[in-house]
Design an enzyme around this catalytic site. Structure first.
Site, PDB file in Angstrom:
ATOM      1  N   GLU A  94      83.857  58.886  33.657  1.00  0.00           N
ATOM      2  CA  GLU A  94      83.104  60.069  34.067  1.00  0.00           C
ATOM      3  C   GLU A  94      82.284  59.740  35.318  1.00  0.00           C
ATOM      4  OE1 GLU A  94      79.157  62.142  31.970  1.00  0.00           O
ATOM      5  OE2 GLU A  94      80.053  60.350  31.132  1.00  0.00           O
ATOM      6  N   ASP A 197      73.987  42.614  31.123  1.00  0.00           N
ATOM      7  CA  ASP A 197      73.857  42.321  32.571  1.00  0.00           C
ATOM      8  C   ASP A 197      72.865  43.314  33.178  1.00  0.00           C
ATOM      9  OD1 ASP A 197      74.251  41.223  35.062  1.00  0.00           O
ATOM     10  OD2 ASP A 197      76.240  42.084  35.370  1.00  0.00           O
TER      11      ASP A 197
HETATM   12  P1  ADP Z   1      80.761  46.734  40.214  1.00  0.00           P
HETATM   13  O1  ADP Z   1      81.493  46.501  38.918  1.00  0.00           O
HETATM   14  O2  ADP Z   1      81.647  46.627  41.387  1.00  0.00           O
HETATM   15  O3  ADP Z   1      79.503  45.889  40.339  1.00  0.00           O
HETATM   16  P2  ADP Z   1      79.249  49.009  39.222  1.00  0.00           P
HETATM   17  O4  ADP Z   1      79.919  49.475  37.986  1.00  0.00           O
HETATM   18  O5  ADP Z   1      78.026  48.160  39.038  1.00  0.00           O
HETATM   19  O6  ADP Z   1      80.280  48.261  40.186  1.00  0.00           O
HETATM   20  O7  ADP Z   1      78.890  50.292  40.086  1.00  0.00           O
HETATM   21  C1  ADP Z   1      78.277  50.164  41.342  1.00  0.00           C
HETATM   22  C2  ADP Z   1      77.309  51.320  41.562  1.00  0.00           C
HETATM   23  O8  ADP Z   1      78.027  52.545  41.543  1.00  0.00           O
HETATM   24  C3  ADP Z   1      76.265  51.471  40.456  1.00  0.00           C
HETATM   25  O9  ADP Z   1      75.121  50.684  40.722  1.00  0.00           O
HETATM   26  C4  ADP Z   1      75.959  52.940  40.479  1.00  0.00           C
HETATM   27  O10 ADP Z   1      75.010  53.233  41.485  1.00  0.00           O
HETATM   28  C5  ADP Z   1      77.287  53.553  40.870  1.00  0.00           C
HETATM   29  N1  ADP Z   1      78.050  53.991  39.673  1.00  0.00           N
HETATM   30  C6  ADP Z   1      78.582  53.214  38.715  1.00  0.00           C
HETATM   31  N2  ADP Z   1      79.219  53.930  37.787  1.00  0.00           N
HETATM   32  C7  ADP Z   1      79.086  55.215  38.182  1.00  0.00           C
HETATM   33  C8  ADP Z   1      79.526  56.463  37.635  1.00  0.00           C
HETATM   34  N3  ADP Z   1      80.241  56.505  36.517  1.00  0.00           N
HETATM   35  N4  ADP Z   1      79.217  57.602  38.289  1.00  0.00           N
HETATM   36  C9  ADP Z   1      78.502  57.546  39.441  1.00  0.00           C
HETATM   37  N5  ADP Z   1      78.052  56.419  40.003  1.00  0.00           N
HETATM   38  C10 ADP Z   1      78.339  55.255  39.391  1.00  0.00           C
END
Ligand code: ADP
Length: 293
Positions: A94, A197
């Protein structure tokens, strides 16, 4: 080249909405993967891509998001599907449009995290391994928390540091610390469902100002490990801790255990990003060992 048509088809097969593959656009922010926004409201998805060999990492992330979402406590993106397309693996979840914290957002995060930590089970660990950053994170279940932390957290990272060539001093300090663990972990935590984390970059707020947490390295462990990590790089604020402690006060002695839990992340940073973290790791080990002399 990303095969967005294949990913759009997988979204449909998983029960998601129809999305136009041409709507994909890169979004920044991730440390490990490339992230994209795909589709449009109400069928907007957040897609992370990596090499084909990282599918298991995304499968474990999806299972972690699902487990946290199932607690019905703090908001997390609902995962939809994972798979491979061409040379890439992907996770689709989502898309949550992000905004600013509401007036009570940090307090809400503290209350909701405490509620998530109440989710428990018989042993420490999890049903599957996952990753912390891009490092393997073993979650073999153990009845005893000291055994779990010594073997599958500190011991695992210390072995990795030895294999990565980080010398004798770190290894000797590490071996002494593992022997001293029962004295340092002098309380009896229950297995809590942890994010695993929880640094500031993995906390955000949705458009209504409610907290959202991303990118778990989930396992069942001492809830202090999550709280310790919120303090490692900062960003959670006093209202967060006041609310957490109001909901479920931390045990006496948390302050002295905090470094023991954050050492895991510093060792992981050493193993991932290099010798810039060696001095910090050795300093933390020295401080911890000084407590048991
Ligand atoms: P990675 O695994 O590359 O570190 P993340 O899952 O931490 O990536 O996501 C990076 C950033 O993207 C998050 O800090 C957040 O700001 C944004 N983000 C993550 N998941 C979502 C989501 N489902 N919808 C909108 N933004 C998201």
């Amino acid at each position: 080249m990303t095969d967005w048509s294949a990913i759009a088809a997988a979204i449909g097969n998983a029960g998601g909405g129809r999305v136009d593959p041409s709507t994909s656009r890169a979004v920044g922010g991730g440390c490990i993967n490339r992230a994209y926004h795909l589709g449009s409201s109400p069928h907007a998805y957040f897609v992370k891509l990596n090499g084909r060999d990282r599918l298991a990492m995304f499968e474990a992330e999806a299972a972690g998001l699902e487990a946290m979402a199932d607690t019905g406590t703090i908001r997390v993106p609902r995962p939809l599907c994972t798979g491979t397309a061409g040379a890439q693996s992907y996770i689709v979840m989502e898309y949550i449009a992000l905004g600013r914290s509401g007036a009570h957002g940090a307090g809400e995060a503290g209350h909701q995290l405490a509620a998530m930590h109440l989710a428990s089970r018989a042993d420490f660990g999890w049903d599957r391994d996952n990753t912390i950053g891009s490092t393997h994170q073993p979650n073999h279940p153990e009845q005893d928390w000291v055994t779990f932390w010594g073997r599958h957290r500190l011991g695992f990272q210390l072995d990795l540091a030895t294999r990565n060539g980080y010398g004798r001093r770190l290894r000797d300090q590490g071996e002494r610390l593992l022997v001293a663990l029962p004295a340092l972990i002098d309380h009896a935590p229950v297995p809590s469902l942890l994010h695993g984390d929880l640094w500031g970059g993995n906390l955000g707020f949705d458009e209504a100002g409610h907290p959202v947490i991303f990118d778990p390295a989930l396992y069942y462990g001492d809830r202090e490990a999550d709280i310790a990590m919120t303090e490692l790089f900062g960003g959670f604020g006093g209202d967060f801790y006041a609310a957490y402690n109001e909901a479920w006060p931390l045990d006496p002695g948390y302050r002295t255990r905090k470094d023991l839990y954050n050492l895991y992340h510093i060792l992981n940073h050493l193993n991932l990003f290099g010798s810039g973290y060696l001095g910090q790791a050795e300093g933390m080990l020295q401080g911890l060992l000084a407590q048991v002399r």
